[in-house]
Design a protein around this motif. Structure first.
Motif, PDB file in Angstrom:
ATOM      1  N   ASN A 101      26.490  27.061  39.088  1.00 18.86           N
ATOM      2  CA  ASN A 101      26.069  27.306  40.478  1.00 18.86           C
ATOM      3  C   ASN A 101      25.847  28.794  40.728  1.00 18.86           C
ATOM      4  O   ASN A 101      24.899  29.197  41.405  1.00 18.86           O
ATOM      5  CB  ASN A 101      27.126  26.752  41.445  1.00 18.86           C
ATOM      6  CG  ASN A 101      26.957  25.250  41.653  1.00 18.86           C
ATOM      7  OD1 ASN A 101      25.881  24.783  42.034  1.00 18.86           O
ATOM      8  ND2 ASN A 101      28.000  24.485  41.370  1.00 18.86           N
ATOM      9  N   ASP A 102      26.718  29.589  40.134  1.00 19.80           N
ATOM     10  CA  ASP A 102      26.622  31.027  40.301  1.00 19.80           C
ATOM     11  C   ASP A 102      25.358  31.563  39.604  1.00 19.80           C
ATOM     12  O   ASP A 102      24.581  32.336  40.180  1.00 19.80           O
ATOM     13  CB  ASP A 102      27.896  31.628  39.682  1.00 19.80           C
ATOM     14  CG  ASP A 102      28.018  33.088  39.985  1.00 19.80           C
ATOM     15  OD1 ASP A 102      27.656  33.475  41.102  1.00 19.80           O
ATOM     16  OD2 ASP A 102      28.445  33.848  39.081  1.00 19.80           O
ATOM     17  N   ALA A 103      25.146  31.122  38.355  1.00 19.61           N
ATOM     18  CA  ALA A 103      23.993  31.610  37.594  1.00 19.61           C
ATOM     19  C   ALA A 103      22.681  31.186  38.270  1.00 19.61           C
ATOM     20  O   ALA A 103      21.715  31.957  38.281  1.00 19.61           O
ATOM     21  CB  ALA A 103      24.048  31.066  36.172  1.00 19.61           C
ATOM     22  N   TRP A 104      22.629  29.997  38.799  1.00 20.44           N
ATOM     23  CA  TRP A 104      21.385  29.501  39.401  1.00 20.44           C
ATOM     24  C   TRP A 104      21.270  29.860  40.898  1.00 20.44           C
ATOM     25  O   TRP A 104      20.289  29.488  41.543  1.00 20.44           O
ATOM     26  CB  TRP A 104      21.291  27.973  39.245  1.00 20.44           C
ATOM     27  CG  TRP A 104      21.055  27.517  37.836  1.00 20.44           C
ATOM     28  CD1 TRP A 104      21.041  28.265  36.692  1.00 20.44           C
ATOM     29  CD2 TRP A 104      20.811  26.157  37.417  1.00 20.44           C
ATOM     30  NE1 TRP A 104      20.807  27.475  35.590  1.00 20.44           N
ATOM     31  CE2 TRP A 104      20.656  26.168  36.006  1.00 20.44           C
ATOM     32  CE3 TRP A 104      20.714  24.930  38.087  1.00 20.44           C
ATOM     33  CZ2 TRP A 104      20.400  25.009  35.261  1.00 20.44           C
ATOM     34  CZ3 TRP A 104      20.463  23.777  37.347  1.00 20.44           C
ATOM     35  CH2 TRP A 104      20.306  23.822  35.940  1.00 20.44           C
ATOM     36  N   VAL A 105      22.268  30.534  41.438  1.00 24.63           N
ATOM     37  CA  VAL A 105      22.284  30.917  42.855  1.00 24.63           C
ATOM     38  C   VAL A 105      21.967  29.685  43.725  1.00 24.63           C
ATOM     39  O   VAL A 105      21.018  29.677  44.530  1.00 24.63           O
ATOM     40  CB  VAL A 105      21.325  32.089  43.152  1.00 24.63           C
ATOM     41  CG1 VAL A 105      21.596  32.703  44.535  1.00 24.63           C
ATOM     42  CG2 VAL A 105      21.427  33.178  42.091  1.00 24.63           C
ATOM     43  N   THR A 106      22.779  28.661  43.577  1.00 27.06           N
ATOM     44  CA  THR A 106      22.503  27.398  44.282  1.00 27.06           C
ATOM     45  C   THR A 106      22.934  27.437  45.744  1.00 27.06           C
ATOM     46  O   THR A 106      22.762  26.449  46.471  1.00 27.06           O
ATOM     47  CB  THR A 106      23.207  26.220  43.581  1.00 27.06           C
ATOM     48  OG1 THR A 106      24.601  26.517  43.493  1.00 27.06           O
ATOM     49  CG2 THR A 106      22.624  25.965  42.207  1.00 27.06           C
ATOM     50  N   THR A 107      23.486  28.596  46.183  1.00 30.07           N
ATOM     51  CA  THR A 107      23.726  28.743  47.625  1.00 30.07           C
ATOM     52  C   THR A 107      22.394  28.771  48.364  1.00 30.07           C
ATOM     53  O   THR A 107      22.335  28.473  49.556  1.00 30.07           O
ATOM     54  CB  THR A 107      24.491  30.050  47.903  1.00 30.07           C
ATOM     55  OG1 THR A 107      23.892  31.088  47.117  1.00 30.07           O
ATOM     56  CG2 THR A 107      25.960  29.920  47.537  1.00 30.07           C
ATOM     57  N   LEU A 163      13.900  40.711  32.223  1.00 30.37           N
ATOM     58  CA  LEU A 163      15.318  40.372  32.135  1.00 30.37           C
ATOM     59  C   LEU A 163      16.066  41.449  31.358  1.00 30.37           C
ATOM     60  O   LEU A 163      15.571  41.942  30.350  1.00 30.37           O
ATOM     61  CB  LEU A 163      15.507  39.034  31.421  1.00 30.37           C
ATOM     62  CG  LEU A 163      14.788  37.829  32.014  1.00 30.37           C
ATOM     63  CD1 LEU A 163      15.098  36.579  31.190  1.00 30.37           C
ATOM     64  CD2 LEU A 163      15.168  37.599  33.472  1.00 30.37           C
ATOM     65  N   ALA A 164      17.240  41.776  31.835  1.00 26.59           N
ATOM     66  CA  ALA A 164      18.078  42.738  31.103  1.00 26.59           C
ATOM     67  C   ALA A 164      19.517  42.262  31.171  1.00 26.59           C
ATOM     68  O   ALA A 164      20.151  42.337  32.226  1.00 26.59           O
ATOM     69  CB  ALA A 164      17.935  44.133  31.700  1.00 26.59           C
ATOM     70  N   SER A 165      20.011  41.752  30.061  1.00 31.95           N
ATOM     71  CA  SER A 165      21.438  41.439  29.983  1.00 31.95           C
ATOM     72  C   SER A 165      22.173  42.762  29.831  1.00 31.95           C
ATOM     73  O   SER A 165      21.565  43.799  29.523  1.00 31.95           O
ATOM     74  CB  SER A 165      21.708  40.545  28.778  1.00 31.95           C
ATOM     75  OG  SER A 165      21.411  41.274  27.597  1.00 31.95           O
ATOM     76  N   VAL A 181      14.532  44.374  36.120  1.00 27.19           N
ATOM     77  CA  VAL A 181      14.717  44.023  37.528  1.00 27.19           C
ATOM     78  C   VAL A 181      15.811  42.963  37.683  1.00 27.19           C
ATOM     79  O   VAL A 181      16.533  42.929  38.666  1.00 27.19           O
ATOM     80  CB  VAL A 181      13.367  43.552  38.123  1.00 27.19           C
ATOM     81  CG1 VAL A 181      13.541  42.815  39.433  1.00 27.19           C
ATOM     82  CG2 VAL A 181      12.447  44.766  38.297  1.00 27.19           C
ATOM     83  N   ALA A 182      15.939  42.080  36.689  1.00 30.01           N
ATOM     84  CA  ALA A 182      16.866  40.953  36.819  1.00 30.01           C
ATOM     85  C   ALA A 182      17.820  40.909  35.629  1.00 30.01           C
ATOM     86  O   ALA A 182      17.569  41.520  34.588  1.00 30.01           O
ATOM     87  CB  ALA A 182      16.069  39.655  36.902  1.00 30.01           C
ATOM     88  N   ASP A 183      18.896  40.142  35.790  1.00 25.49           N
ATOM     89  CA  ASP A 183      19.819  39.953  34.668  1.00 25.49           C
ATOM     90  C   ASP A 183      19.350  38.764  33.826  1.00 25.49           C
ATOM     91  O   ASP A 183      18.262  38.218  34.060  1.00 25.49           O
ATOM     92  CB  ASP A 183      21.268  39.809  35.156  1.00 25.49           C
ATOM     93  CG  ASP A 183      21.514  38.498  35.913  1.00 25.49           C
ATOM     94  OD1 ASP A 183      20.613  37.618  35.939  1.00 25.49           O
ATOM     95  OD2 ASP A 183      22.602  38.342  36.477  1.00 25.49           O
ATOM     96  N   GLU A 184      20.164  38.329  32.867  1.00 20.55           N
ATOM     97  CA  GLU A 184      19.693  37.284  31.955  1.00 20.55           C
ATOM     98  C   GLU A 184      19.546  35.926  32.622  1.00 20.55           C
ATOM     99  O   GLU A 184      18.935  35.017  32.069  1.00 20.55           O
ATOM    100  CB  GLU A 184      20.599  37.185  30.718  1.00 20.55           C
ATOM    101  CG  GLU A 184      21.980  36.630  30.970  1.00 20.55           C
ATOM    102  CD  GLU A 184      22.978  37.706  31.373  1.00 20.55           C
ATOM    103  OE1 GLU A 184      22.579  38.689  32.044  1.00 20.55           O
ATOM    104  OE2 GLU A 184      24.166  37.556  31.036  1.00 20.55           O
ATOM    105  N   ARG A 201      18.703  36.740  37.965  1.00 23.28           N
ATOM    106  CA  ARG A 201      19.226  37.181  39.263  1.00 23.28           C
ATOM    107  C   ARG A 201      18.928  38.672  39.402  1.00 23.28           C
ATOM    108  O   ARG A 201      19.180  39.453  38.460  1.00 23.28           O
ATOM    109  CB  ARG A 201      20.740  36.967  39.353  1.00 23.28           C
ATOM    110  CG  ARG A 201      21.139  35.508  39.341  1.00 23.28           C
ATOM    111  CD  ARG A 201      22.642  35.370  39.347  1.00 23.28           C
ATOM    112  NE  ARG A 201      23.258  36.099  38.241  1.00 23.28           N
ATOM    113  CZ  ARG A 201      24.488  35.863  37.778  1.00 23.28           C
ATOM    114  NH1 ARG A 201      25.228  34.912  38.327  1.00 23.28           N
ATOM    115  NH2 ARG A 201      24.986  36.561  36.781  1.00 23.28           N
ATOM    116  N   VAL A 202      18.449  39.049  40.587  1.00 20.99           N
ATOM    117  CA  VAL A 202      17.997  40.432  40.773  1.00 20.99           C
ATOM    118  C   VAL A 202      19.186  41.391  40.718  1.00 20.99           C
ATOM    119  O   VAL A 202      20.241  41.129  41.290  1.00 20.99           O
ATOM    120  CB  VAL A 202      17.256  40.545  42.119  1.00 20.99           C
ATOM    121  CG1 VAL A 202      16.897  42.000  42.405  1.00 20.99           C
ATOM    122  CG2 VAL A 202      16.011  39.666  42.104  1.00 20.99           C
TER     123      VAL A 202
END
Ligand code: GLA
Length: 666
Positions: free
Chosen positions: A182-188, A466-468, A493-496, A499-500
């Motif tokens: 849920n956190d990784a997919w930003v399901t909020t 993407l940048a881990s 701009v975003a993580d793996e 997410r921005v």
């Protein structure tokens, strides 16, 4: 560990896909005689022959393949024996309708073309293993066998119930628990919170924009699922004879749900298929880029260097969406030798003989519908002779001091719905940088993030979205070790998880670059923004605030008038450049020439005229490809391996011709 290769002593492979199952035995004998005349020594056999090998479930008809392999062996030609699993026969589809693929909008496809299976369906996987086992048992020790060629161009997806279950299983291994997903997919966002794994599905057609995290993970899932379909075949082929190398041919393009760099760990050699889509000089630019991509996967993706091979290419026409374009005499040879120059262990074509029917009946072939008395066959024979003269030179390491980062997942993520602009294209931006350097005569490596950068004076991140944290560390280490850096818009701009990264773009690299980007101003397709340093920007522009960087070129006009477009930040003895728009080709070339020059990078062959592609290798070979229709004089000294002539300070390369000089060691 020894490297398993299908050749010996640096011999270059030469051949292509041969389909004897489409022809009677008298044509096989004619083909083999023609292959010998053309210098062919390796052919891919059986790649789409499943229904000839197993016409009914469990009934195998292999005698014809015995004869084919024996015939090849008697002629001294080796086989890349394929498993035919890219095209299950109709009986399979009718028997296992649940193994037919389902599209995102719920349509179940049927047989009648190829690749019509779901690689997550147990029935398909069982059938694929069975036919591979039958081939392994019969041919693993056949003297003609040089290489196993598993499947063909893995790249399909599916949304059937088998896939959904497999996707869920994959997600449970990727995420510790549902909260992490849920956190990784930003399901909020949009009330997408999952309270039970059973609610999680594949990104099927839905009312409006899909969840970017879900779409990205679905691609990764398919890459891993297809890879497991490959490795289970590989393992049983290897078990039958560990001495025979195993590979599968990569299809290029970011529509393919395959992370080729990761796959490189599982193959004994990286094999690519390459068909340029451009018809002008773009075809030569694309050829160089594809070869450098393959070399990067082979050298860095595998964790150990493995060879790479051009497994398929067109002996004649270039295919564009609406029409086939005939290659002018000499062009096929230049495309082929461009791959060899950049490290390919040989040249393979699709296809050897043109079929009388079937969907690809008008695809180019070495033996065309007109037979072998053709200019294409003669050119192919001359190429075979040229490759013979280069015996002992494969595989060669290329000298390059620029590394361009390339990452499949960044390409996938930029294609997501809901981006600030359509058509965002990480591979296209990597190719644009490569092209600018190619025109400047500078050879580049194309590498996956995390690859060792020992020889690279300059690292380029082209829309590497993407940048881990690991990728960020890798970039930082390069700069702190004194390497130069050039970052283009939308990198970091975003993580793996897509997410921005907050606080101003590009979140991952702001401090290295000495800039903070406040907002994006995507441009329309036909829009150009003048730049104060000359030239124009396209596709994209941004509000860039310098935070330590100096402005090299500013936007000149429009809402961003006077604001930085290209900046440079001193970090130790190196520079970290930021390019917030896509400069036009000429401007990009000049910029990259300057950036490379300041990093101490020189062209492969200073003094080579424009239109001559030069590749210098660590084994002392200098490849010169003249893409112009005029003779070109190039400074060089040594021995031209193709003509046997001594080169004494200067060489004239014929219009459209190629020279390979073994350089004198000073
Ligand atoms: C791919 C496939 C071949 C053939 C060619 C046509 O590379 O592997 O089977 O379809 O494309 O260009």
């Amino acid at each position: 560990m020894t490297t398993k290769t299908p050749w010996n002593d640096g011999r270059l492979c030469y051949g292509g896909d041969w389909n004897p199952e489409q022809w009677p035995p008298e044509v096989w004998r004619e083909d083999v005689a023609l292959m010998r005349a053309a210098g062919v020594d390796l052919v891919t056999v059986g790649v789409f022959a499943w229904s000839r090998l197993e016409p009914e479930p469990g009934r195998y008809t292999l005698d014809w393949l015995d004869d084919v392999l024996d015939l090849l062996h008697s002629a001294g030609i080796r086989a890349a024996l394929a498993t035919p699993t890219a095209s299950p026969p109709p009986w399979f589809s009718l028997r296992h309708p649940d193994a037919l693929p389902v599209t995102a909008d719920g349509v179940r496809l049927t047989h009648g073309s190829r690749d019509t299976y779901c690689a997550a369906a147990p029935a398909y996987r069982d059938a694929a293993r069975s036919i591979a086992e039958v081939l392994a048992a019969r041919y693993a020790h056949h003297p003609a066998l040089a290489l196993w060629h598993v499947h063909n161009e893995y790249g399909t997806t599916c949304h059937c119930p088998h896939t959904e279950a497999a996707f869920r299983r994959w997600l449970t291994t990727r995420y510790d628990d549902l909260d992490a997903l849920n956190d990784a997919w930003v399901t909020t966002f949009w009330s997408q919170y999952y309270s039970d794994w059973a609610q999680v599905g594949t990104p099927r057609a839905t009312q409006y924009l899909a969840n970017p995290g879900q779409v990205l993970d679905f691609r990764r899932f398919w890459s891993d699922t297809l890879l497991s379909a490959y490795t289970e075949q590989r393992d049983l082929l290897r078990a039958a004879n560990p001495a025979v190398p195993v590979t599968t041919n990569y299809v290029l393009g970011d529509w393919v749900p395959v992370d080729h760099a990761r796959w490189a760990r599982e193959v004994d050699l990286v094999a690519i298929d390459h068909y340029p889509s451009a018809t002008d000089l773009g075809a030569e630019e694309q050829t160089a880029f594809a070869a450098d991509l393959a070399r990067g996967w082979a050298r860095h993706g595998a964790g150990r260097p493995v060879p790479w091979l051009l497994m398929e290419s067109a002996p004649n026409q270039i295919h564009t969406a609406g029409r086939m374009h005939t290659k002018k005499p000499g062009r096929m040879t230049r495309h082929s030798l461009a791959h060899v120059a950049r490290g390919s262990a040989g040249v393979m074509f699709f296809q050897w003989r043109a079929p009388v029917g079937g969907a690809e009946r008008f695809h180019s072939a070495v033996v065309s519908h007109a037979g072998a008395d053709t200019r294409v066959f003669r050119e192919a024979s001359n190429l075979g002779a040229a490759l013979g003269r280069l015996a002992g030179t494969a595989p060669g390491r290329v000298q390059a001091a620029v590394a361009i980062a390339y990452d499949a997942a960044s390409g996938w993520a930029l294609r997501h719905p809901g981006m600030p602009r359509d058509g965002l294209d990480h591979p296209g931006e990597a190719a644009a940088v490569h092209r600018a350097l190619w025109h400047a005569g500078v050879t580049a490596d194309v590498v996956p993030p995390g690859a060792p950068l020992d020889g690279a004076r300059l690292l380029v991140l082209p829309a590497l979205y993407l940048a881990s944290d690991a990728t960020v560390d890798w970039v930082r280490r390069h700069v702190h070790d004194g390497g130069h850096l050039l970052v283009t818009w939308l990198s970091g701009v975003a993580d793996e998880h897509a997410r921005v990264r907050l606080g101003g773009y590009p979140g991952a690299y702001r401090d290295l670059l000495g800039v903070r980007v406040e907002e994006f101003h995507p441009l329309a397709d036909d829009e150009h923004v003048p730049l104060s340093g000359g030239g124009t920007g396209r596709i994209w522009s941004e509000t860039v605030h310098p935070a330590g960087a100096e402005t090299i070129s500013a936007y000149a006009g429009g809402v961003l008038d006077g604001r930085p477009a290209i900046t440079r930040h001193r970090v130790g003895d190196a520079y970290a450049w930021y390019v917030s728009t896509r400069p036009d080709d000429g401007t990009y070339r000049r910029l990259l020439t300057e950036v490379a020059g300041l990093a101490g990078v020189v062209p492969a062959c200073p003094g080579a005229p424009s239109g001559v592609e030069a590749v210098r290798r660590q084994d002392g070979l200098l490849y010169l490809l003249n893409h112009t229709d005029r003779p070109q004089r190039v400074p060089a000294a040594g021995l031209d391996l193709l003509t046997g002539a001594t080169v004494d300070g200067e060489l004239t390369v014929a219009p459209g011709g190629v020279a390979v000089v073994r350089e004198e060691t000073p």
